[in-house]
Scaffold this motif. Sequence first.
Motif, PDB file in Angstrom:
ATOM      1  N   ASP A 119       0.851  -1.186   0.000  1.00 11.24           N
ATOM      2  CA  ASP A 119       0.000   0.000   0.000  1.00 11.24           C
ATOM      3  C   ASP A 119       0.888   1.237   0.000  1.00 11.24           C
ATOM      4  O   ASP A 119       1.674   1.436   0.934  1.00 11.24           O
ATOM      5  CB  ASP A 119      -0.901  -0.022   1.234  1.00 11.24           C
ATOM      6  N   GLU A 121       0.288   4.169   0.707  1.00 10.25           N
ATOM      7  CA  GLU A 121       0.050   5.065   1.839  1.00 10.25           C
ATOM      8  C   GLU A 121       0.542   4.487   3.155  1.00 10.25           C
ATOM      9  O   GLU A 121       0.821   5.219   4.096  1.00 10.25           O
ATOM     10  CB  GLU A 121      -1.446   5.380   1.948  1.00 10.25           C
ATOM     11  N   ARG A 122       0.628   3.178   3.248  1.00 13.00           N
ATOM     12  CA  ARG A 122       0.983   2.577   4.526  1.00 13.00           C
ATOM     13  C   ARG A 122       2.340   1.895   4.521  1.00 13.00           C
ATOM     14  O   ARG A 122       2.951   1.694   5.570  1.00 13.00           O
ATOM     15  CB  ARG A 122      -0.082   1.549   4.939  1.00 13.00           C
ATOM     16  N   ASN A 183      -1.842   2.136  11.735  1.00 14.32           N
ATOM     17  CA  ASN A 183      -3.127   2.230  11.049  1.00 14.32           C
ATOM     18  C   ASN A 183      -4.233   1.924  12.067  1.00 14.32           C
ATOM     19  O   ASN A 183      -4.459   0.771  12.415  1.00 14.32           O
ATOM     20  CB  ASN A 183      -3.187   1.245   9.885  1.00 14.32           C
ATOM     21  N   GLY A 188       1.927  -0.602  13.876  1.00 10.05           N
ATOM     22  CA  GLY A 188       2.913  -0.592  12.802  1.00 10.05           C
ATOM     23  C   GLY A 188       4.166  -1.342  13.194  1.00 10.05           C
ATOM     24  O   GLY A 188       4.289  -1.877  14.294  1.00 10.05           O
TER      25      GLY A 188
END
Length: 289
Positions: A119, A121-122, A183, A188
Amino acid sequence: MTIAPATAHSQTQSSVALGKAVGNTSVAAASTPAEAPASGPVDTVTLSAEAQFRMSSPTRLSVTAESLAQAAAAAKTVPGLDAERFTPEAMAAHAEWRERHRDYTGKVRDLVNQTFGLDAERNGWAAGGAALTAIRNLAEKNGLIEPEMPPAVANMLQTTGESMWSGKSGGSTGMFDVTFLPNGAEKGGNLRILFDSGRKPSADTSLVDLKRGGTNAQTALSNIRASALGASLDSVSGWTPGDAANAYAITNGKDGHGGVVGMVIVNGVDDEAKERSANILRTLQGLIP
């Protein structure tokens, strides 16, 4: 792309991070740091003054008398740079090359995210050694070729115009890091895969818990330490069952007796490591002849 401090162990093997951009020194890739992943000192990539100047200027340059004066002034403060080489033609070529290179690295980053199911964004990611060779092969297989530095730019910057892959890819062992940003309730963390390109994973693999795996774990860890994987592990400050991080041997065969083909060191994302590390390793190995 941006070379950023890695968030895990110290590493002697050069690596390039390509992921979500952070930091101010644009070089070839970007990685997103999370909490300190395991044990060992922080790994920092140090850039030469020339490299910092070369890659930290604006992506688009307006070649004016003012910009030339600014460049000339900057050149006087950076060791090894010659202000007389900053001609309008060289600066225009530099701006165009950096734009093309930025587009290239962005496409490489997107391709890797897509290939490994990451991802944007992550996740951030970094690769070194044989893993970076695999990524370069992946890029070229998909028609992504790094733009060459124009001779006028190389002359201005007094460099050979070497590739961003130079000195970082190659070798029989590889490292691939994946960072997971927090998240929601998830804190994380990150996972680091180490592997020997000569040890190919089969269709059936299993993970042996090197902390709590009993006799199987002891055998697997001994196997790792006696192989090229052991040298790769030592280069990232090693790992022992007493460390805060968890670690798993990636083995061939569902019973774990098919031989060790890789290792994953995990901080805070054990479920992700169990679900994804073997597939990531198979994909990387599949890109290495």
